[in-house]
Enzyme design. Structure first.
Site, short mmCIF file in Angstrom:
data_model
loop_
_atom_site.label_atom_id
_atom_site.label_comp_id
_atom_site.label_asym_id
_atom_site.label_seq_id
_atom_site.Cartn_x
_atom_site.Cartn_y
_atom_site.Cartn_z
CG ASP A 1 -8.67 -71.84 51.08
OD1 ASP A 1 -9.74 -71.78 50.44
OD2 ASP A 1 -7.60 -71.38 50.65
CG ASN B 1 -15.48 -75.28 52.12
OD1 ASN B 1 -14.74 -76.05 52.70
ND2 ASN B 1 -16.24 -74.39 52.74
CD1 TRP C 1 -13.32 -82.46 49.97
CD2 TRP C 1 -15.44 -82.07 49.36
NE1 TRP C 1 -14.09 -83.50 50.44
CE2 TRP C 1 -15.40 -83.29 50.08
CE3 TRP C 1 -16.68 -81.62 48.88
CZ2 TRP C 1 -16.53 -84.05 50.32
CZ3 TRP C 1 -17.80 -82.39 49.12
CH2 TRP C 1 -17.73 -83.59 49.84
CG HIS D 1 -19.55 -73.41 50.72
ND1 HIS D 1 -18.23 -73.11 50.99
CD2 HIS D 1 -19.88 -72.64 49.65
CE1 HIS D 1 -17.78 -72.22 50.12
NE2 HIS D 1 -18.77 -71.91 49.29
CB SER E 1 -12.97 -62.78 54.10
OG SER E 1 -13.19 -62.75 52.71
CD GLU F 1 -11.00 -59.07 51.76
OE1 GLU F 1 -11.01 -60.06 52.52
OE2 GLU F 1 -10.73 -57.92 52.16
NE ARG G 1 -15.52 -66.91 47.66
CZ ARG G 1 -15.02 -68.04 48.09
NH1 ARG G 1 -15.76 -69.12 48.19
NH2 ARG G 1 -13.75 -68.13 48.41
CG LEU H 1 -13.87 -74.67 72.15
CD1 LEU H 1 -12.35 -74.91 72.27
CD2 LEU H 1 -14.40 -75.46 70.95
CG LEU I 1 -1.42 -64.67 57.98
CD1 LEU I 1 -0.89 -63.56 58.89
CD2 LEU I 1 -2.11 -65.74 58.84
CB SER I 2 -6.43 -64.62 53.13
OG SER I 2 -5.76 -65.32 52.12
C1 FPP Z 1 -13.39 -71.62 51.77
O1 FPP Z 1 -13.66 -72.45 50.69
C2 FPP Z 1 -14.44 -71.46 52.75
C3 FPP Z 1 -15.31 -70.40 52.87
C4 FPP Z 1 -15.55 -69.36 51.87
C5 FPP Z 1 -16.02 -70.20 54.09
C6 FPP Z 1 -17.21 -71.06 54.28
C7 FPP Z 1 -16.94 -72.01 55.36
C8 FPP Z 1 -17.80 -72.96 55.69
C9 FPP Z 1 -19.08 -73.13 54.99
C10 FPP Z 1 -17.45 -73.83 56.81
C11 FPP Z 1 -18.52 -73.81 57.83
C12 FPP Z 1 -18.63 -72.54 58.57
C13 FPP Z 1 -19.74 -72.13 59.24
C14 FPP Z 1 -19.69 -70.98 60.18
C15 FPP Z 1 -21.04 -72.79 59.08
P1 FPP Z 1 -13.48 -71.86 49.22
O2 FPP Z 1 -14.85 -71.78 48.64
O3 FPP Z 1 -12.73 -70.58 49.26
O4 FPP Z 1 -12.63 -72.99 48.56
P2 FPP Z 1 -11.80 -72.89 47.19
O5 FPP Z 1 -10.65 -71.96 47.45
O6 FPP Z 1 -11.36 -74.30 46.95
O7 FPP Z 1 -12.74 -72.39 46.12
#
Ligand code: FPP
Length: 250
Positions: free
Chosen positions: A30, A32, A35, A47, A75, A77, A81, A141, A201-202
């Site tokens: 969580d 991205n 950031w 991302h 997810s 949900e 977006r 892994l 846990l969402s």
């Molecule tokens: C949360 O950040 C992350 C996601 C919605 C999932 C995306 C994850 C990645 C891109 C990582 C790499 C994964 C793969 C499989 C390539 P957010 O956008 O919810 O952050 P915020 O809460 O700060 O807006």
């Protein structure tokens, strides 16, 4: 008459003892978006940086004793977006499977997806099944990528399968339900980590995380790396030491 107030002779099942080091770790990646916003960048940049963080984390995991890693990538949900963000994420997943996952394959990582598969493009679906087949024989892994995943939906689906399989009421138990989860072979996580300071846990691994230790770190996911993973594992090990003793020992 008082019998029903007596304590049972055997206490109910207690929390299992924590293993010395976490063999199965699950991560809610969580932060991205935050950031990216902090840097005045578009969310896609966050991302992308999150994808690099995933690579660092996967590469560090086996050296820290981890055998299975499950990450929450998208997810049920997340479809709500904006169209632009969903499209960018799907492009990024395609790009990552094509260009990054083959490198993980060469490092002995077995990749499996967990979640619905009926809402993605044929192209992405083909890439997902392709990399699963390609990496099926790897043993260093296990990486489970939760994609279009929701814990409640997974449990509901398992209940549907119990009915569809004609399981009788008296035969329904934890093992029967577990066998009908999306990935029954995923061991229960010893540790669930959530980045970015959120403490929820969402809808992630609701069944599997029943006894998991939870570690919440303020680090935003794109800043996460092997060191941050080691710190989370240390916190986990510290809890084991604290709870392994008797009150008054310390
Ligand atoms: C949360 O950040 C992350 C996601 C919605 C999932 C995306 C994850 C990645 C891109 C990582 C790499 C994964 C793969 C499989 C390539 P957010 O956008 O919810 O952050 P915020 O809460 O700060 O807006």
């Amino acid at each position: 008459m008082l019998d029903r107030f007596r304590l049972p002779r055997r206490m109910p099942r207690s929390e299992p003892e924590l293993p010395a080091s976490a063999r199965t770790v699950a991560i809610i990646m969580d932060g991205n978006g935050r950031w990216a916003r902090k840097r005045g960048l578009p969310v896609l940049a966050g991302h992308r940086a999150g994808t690099a963080a995933l690579r660092r984390t996967v590469e560090a995991a086996p050296g820290l004793g981890i055998r299975s890693l499950c990450v929450y990538a998208f997810s049920t949900e997340n479809w709500s977006r904006s169209d632009d963000e969903v499209r960018d994420l799907m492009d990024l997943f395609r790009h990552t499977i094509r260009t990054e996952f083959p490198q993980l394959h060469r490092q002995g990582v077995r990749i499996r997806f967990q979640g619905r598969r009926d809402r993605v493009s044929d192209e992405l679906l083909g890439l997902m099944t392709g990399i699963e087949e390609q990496t099926a024989g790897n043993e260093r892994l296990d990486l489970y990528v939760a994609f279009d995943y929701g814990g409640r939906a997974e449990i509901v689906d398992a209940c549907r399968r119990l009915v569809a399989d004609g399981v009788r009421v008296e035969e329904i138990d934890s093992a029967a339900l577990q066998a009908r989860l999306a990935r029954p072979e995923l061991p229960d996580p010893d540790l669930v980590i959530r980045t970015s300071g959120e403490r929820r846990l969402s809808n992630f691994l609701l069944w599997q995380a029943a006894y998991a230790e939870l570690v919440f770190t303020p680090t935003l996911w794109p800043d996460f790396d092997g060191e941050a993973l080691r710190a989370a594992l240390q916190e986990y090990a510290g809890r084991r030491r604290r709870f392994g003793g008797r009150a008054g020992d310390r």
